[in-house]
Design an enzyme around this catalytic site. Sequence first.
Site, PDB file in Angstrom:
ATOM      1  N   THR A 335       0.817  -1.208   0.000  1.00 28.82           N
ATOM      2  CA  THR A 335       0.000   0.000   0.000  1.00 28.82           C
ATOM      3  C   THR A 335       0.854   1.262   0.000  1.00 28.82           C
ATOM      4  O   THR A 335       0.569   2.221  -0.721  1.00 28.82           O
ATOM      5  CB  THR A 335      -0.944   0.011   1.211  1.00 28.82           C
ATOM      6  OG1 THR A 335      -1.819  -1.115   1.126  1.00 28.82           O
ATOM      7  CG2 THR A 335      -1.768   1.272   1.270  1.00 28.82           C
ATOM      8  N   GLN A 365      -6.629  -0.830  -2.313  1.00 29.71           N
ATOM      9  CA  GLN A 365      -5.704   0.105  -1.668  1.00 29.71           C
ATOM     10  C   GLN A 365      -4.907   0.864  -2.725  1.00 29.71           C
ATOM     11  O   GLN A 365      -4.151   0.273  -3.495  1.00 29.71           O
ATOM     12  CB  GLN A 365      -4.745  -0.648  -0.741  1.00 29.71           C
ATOM     13  CG  GLN A 365      -5.425  -1.366   0.401  1.00 29.71           C
ATOM     14  CD  GLN A 365      -5.849  -2.779   0.064  1.00 29.71           C
ATOM     15  OE1 GLN A 365      -5.697  -3.215  -1.071  1.00 29.71           O
ATOM     16  NE2 GLN A 365      -6.392  -3.493   1.037  1.00 29.71           N
ATOM     17  N   GLN A 387     -10.115   3.979  -2.111  1.00 36.01           N
ATOM     18  CA  GLN A 387      -9.681   3.366  -0.865  1.00 36.01           C
ATOM     19  C   GLN A 387      -8.274   3.850  -0.505  1.00 36.01           C
ATOM     20  O   GLN A 387      -7.383   3.884  -1.356  1.00 36.01           O
ATOM     21  CB  GLN A 387      -9.685   1.839  -0.982  1.00 36.01           C
ATOM     22  CG  GLN A 387      -9.332   1.118   0.304  1.00 36.01           C
ATOM     23  CD  GLN A 387      -9.578  -0.377   0.235  1.00 36.01           C
ATOM     24  OE1 GLN A 387     -10.271  -0.862  -0.650  1.00 36.01           O
ATOM     25  NE2 GLN A 387      -9.029  -1.110   1.176  1.00 36.01           N
ATOM     26  N   ASP A 388      -8.092   4.236   0.780  1.00 36.36           N
ATOM     27  CA  ASP A 388      -6.783   4.643   1.300  1.00 36.36           C
ATOM     28  C   ASP A 388      -6.222   5.885   0.603  1.00 36.36           C
ATOM     29  O   ASP A 388      -5.043   5.940   0.259  1.00 36.36           O
ATOM     30  CB  ASP A 388      -5.770   3.498   1.172  1.00 36.36           C
ATOM     31  CG  ASP A 388      -6.088   2.323   2.080  1.00 36.36           C
ATOM     32  OD1 ASP A 388      -7.115   2.380   2.767  1.00 36.36           O
ATOM     33  OD2 ASP A 388      -5.311   1.362   2.093  1.00 36.36           O
ATOM     34  N   ASP A 409     -11.787   3.566   4.298  1.00 34.12           N
ATOM     35  CA  ASP A 409     -10.603   3.947   5.085  1.00 34.12           C
ATOM     36  C   ASP A 409      -9.813   5.057   4.400  1.00 34.12           C
ATOM     37  O   ASP A 409      -8.573   5.063   4.419  1.00 34.12           O
ATOM     38  CB  ASP A 409      -9.680   2.742   5.289  1.00 34.12           C
ATOM     39  CG  ASP A 409     -10.391   1.524   5.855  1.00 34.12           C
ATOM     40  OD1 ASP A 409     -11.417   1.699   6.513  1.00 34.12           O
ATOM     41  OD2 ASP A 409      -9.913   0.402   5.626  1.00 34.12           O
ATOM     42  N   ARG A 477     -13.589   3.119  11.206  1.00 28.33           N
ATOM     43  CA  ARG A 477     -13.400   1.823  11.847  1.00 28.33           C
ATOM     44  C   ARG A 477     -11.960   1.777  12.362  1.00 28.33           C
ATOM     45  O   ARG A 477     -11.071   2.431  11.807  1.00 28.33           O
ATOM     46  CB  ARG A 477     -13.681   0.662  10.890  1.00 28.33           C
ATOM     47  CG  ARG A 477     -12.804   0.591   9.646  1.00 28.33           C
ATOM     48  CD  ARG A 477     -13.093  -0.683   8.862  1.00 28.33           C
ATOM     49  NE  ARG A 477     -12.294  -0.775   7.641  1.00 28.33           N
ATOM     50  CZ  ARG A 477     -12.078  -1.894   6.973  1.00 28.33           C
ATOM     51  NH1 ARG A 477     -12.604  -3.027   7.415  1.00 28.33           N
ATOM     52  NH2 ARG A 477     -11.349  -1.897   5.872  1.00 28.33           N
ATOM     53  N   TRP A 479      -8.357   0.631  12.816  1.00 29.73           N
ATOM     54  CA  TRP A 479      -7.336  -0.184  12.144  1.00 29.73           C
ATOM     55  C   TRP A 479      -6.477  -0.925  13.160  1.00 29.73           C
ATOM     56  O   TRP A 479      -6.105  -2.079  12.958  1.00 29.73           O
ATOM     57  CB  TRP A 479      -6.483   0.723  11.255  1.00 29.73           C
ATOM     58  CG  TRP A 479      -5.370   0.059  10.517  1.00 29.73           C
ATOM     59  CD1 TRP A 479      -5.264  -1.263  10.200  1.00 29.73           C
ATOM     60  CD2 TRP A 479      -4.202   0.690   9.994  1.00 29.73           C
ATOM     61  NE1 TRP A 479      -4.096  -1.493   9.509  1.00 29.73           N
ATOM     62  CE2 TRP A 479      -3.430  -0.317   9.369  1.00 29.73           C
ATOM     63  CE3 TRP A 479      -3.737   2.000   9.969  1.00 29.73           C
ATOM     64  CZ2 TRP A 479      -2.212  -0.044   8.745  1.00 29.73           C
ATOM     65  CZ3 TRP A 479      -2.537   2.273   9.350  1.00 29.73           C
ATOM     66  CH2 TRP A 479      -1.779   1.262   8.746  1.00 29.73           C
TER      67      TRP A 479
END
Length: 573
Positions: A335, A365, A387-388, A409, A477, A479
């Site tokens: 990532t 990711q 995402q990310d 996320d 959420r 991690w």
Amino acid sequence: MGTEGKVAVSAVSLILVVGVIIGAVAVVRHGEESKAHNGNGSGTTSSMKSVTTFCASTPFKDACARSVESVANNATATPKDYLMAAIQATIQEVRKAIEVTNTTKIDPKEDPFHHSALENCKELLGYAVDELQASFSTVGNSELHTLSDRVDQLLNWLSAVYSYQTSCLDGFEKAEYKNALENGMLNATQLTNNAVDIVAGISDLLKSFNNATQLNNFTNQRRLLQDYEFVMGHDGFPTWFRFEDRKLLAGHHRLLTPNAVVAKDGSGRFKSISEALAAYPPNFKGRYIIYVKAGIYAENVIVDKNKPNVFIYGDGAGRTIVTGGKNFALMHIQTSNTATFAAIGDGFIARSMTFRNTAGPQGHQAVALRVMSDMAAVFDCSIEGFQDTLYYQVHRQFYRNCVISGTVDFIFGKGAAVIQNSLIIVRRGLPGQFNTVTADGKELENDRTGVVLQNCRIVADTELFKSRFQVASYLGRPWKKFAKTVIMQTEIGDHIRPEGYIKWDGEAFEKSCQYLEFANRGPGAVPPNGSRSKIFTRSRHIDPREASQYTVAAFIQGHLWLRTTGAPFTPGL
């Protein structure tokens, strides 16, 4: 988060309980054996009391006792001596861990993913040694009564050191590699954890060593500015700043002559940002200014550790665009390596730019902007992905007047980040996919990391808006175990589910993480007498006094360094 985030590092947690028990027994037994060896044992008993006092707050007491053996028999040793010994022992253990990575061989052709993970690991552990050495020097150059004034800076470094180690492990998928490296750095992670807890409780430690007369009322008169003497002069600007830089920080950047001009049309000296960074002079002192003219720059950029104090600005978000499409799902790369733009060198500033990852939701990711730089400021920028999207990896970071968009996320990391007066846009992802705005990776209860959203707006984008009640969207959420997310004075749209948060699948982090809210507004906000998900047992609404702990001034000490960046900021509530 990335694949590296989905592998739980449970061995350290398991050893924590065992270590406390073994440590307590070992300290007592060692004291008894020393007493028998020395006859009356009065000197040794005094030394063991000092060791016990110094290690009292640590989870790995046996490791702590071993780490300070070099000073334990010195009857005149101070807490400073003990702390320096503990940090020096940690440096030695991290170097041993580096040796483990050096002796681990992975063929880059047969297994490029894990070869890359190993190279990342070597780099991260190298950073860990650098910051441990900086911690050692800071303690060594401090008077005993000023140690408490260094807490913020030391915790900043030590928290990063711990994150470097766990991030190294998170990069591996194969147990054979992961377990070998985990075993090789177990002592280092234990000692780093100990160091964080010792520094976090330094005030009580100094009092326990009967040094109250030397404290000079530090609790009420902390000389915070002394933490920043290495960068700050008496006038509030870094001592190495030129007159031209002071004009820049006053907002007159367009009146300056940049060190490098980047332009797609050839009107600048460079056609890519990477070329401009490659021209960064060796041992350069001052602010290295890069002006990037309007255009789309398809490149993956890294501002490396040896290029501090880079200021990069464009012609505006949406006009000066850095774009890339690296991702985990389709390319199978870590990532952290997917980032379109990565800022590692300290003192990084970005203004009026767009950082974009075009992998789309199918890429999973896929980072647009990754920041490891300490005292980094990003303002008037757009950070775009799915995402990310934004990875606040380590250290203190500030974002203002930004637009940050994504799905899962999409604001995540292990650093200490405050995002202020920004627009947070939740997008529509893959069919059946839920959205989570944040995913914090705080791993140690006593470190000073987490993410704060202050005076922001959290909205649904156009594609999501029509189906916003069918697609589950959450504020976050957890991690990692002690994830800390603070959302305050922020407008929350009705696309956010009333429960607010969702657990990390396969973990019980909802029992230890913290989601704190203060004075939020909008249809997605919950009043103080309301409630979010009941499974998040440590999450709650907070009062103004507690909320003040998560302001720019208190949480990232921004009032001491943000004025040198030119970014507007609100230091308090």
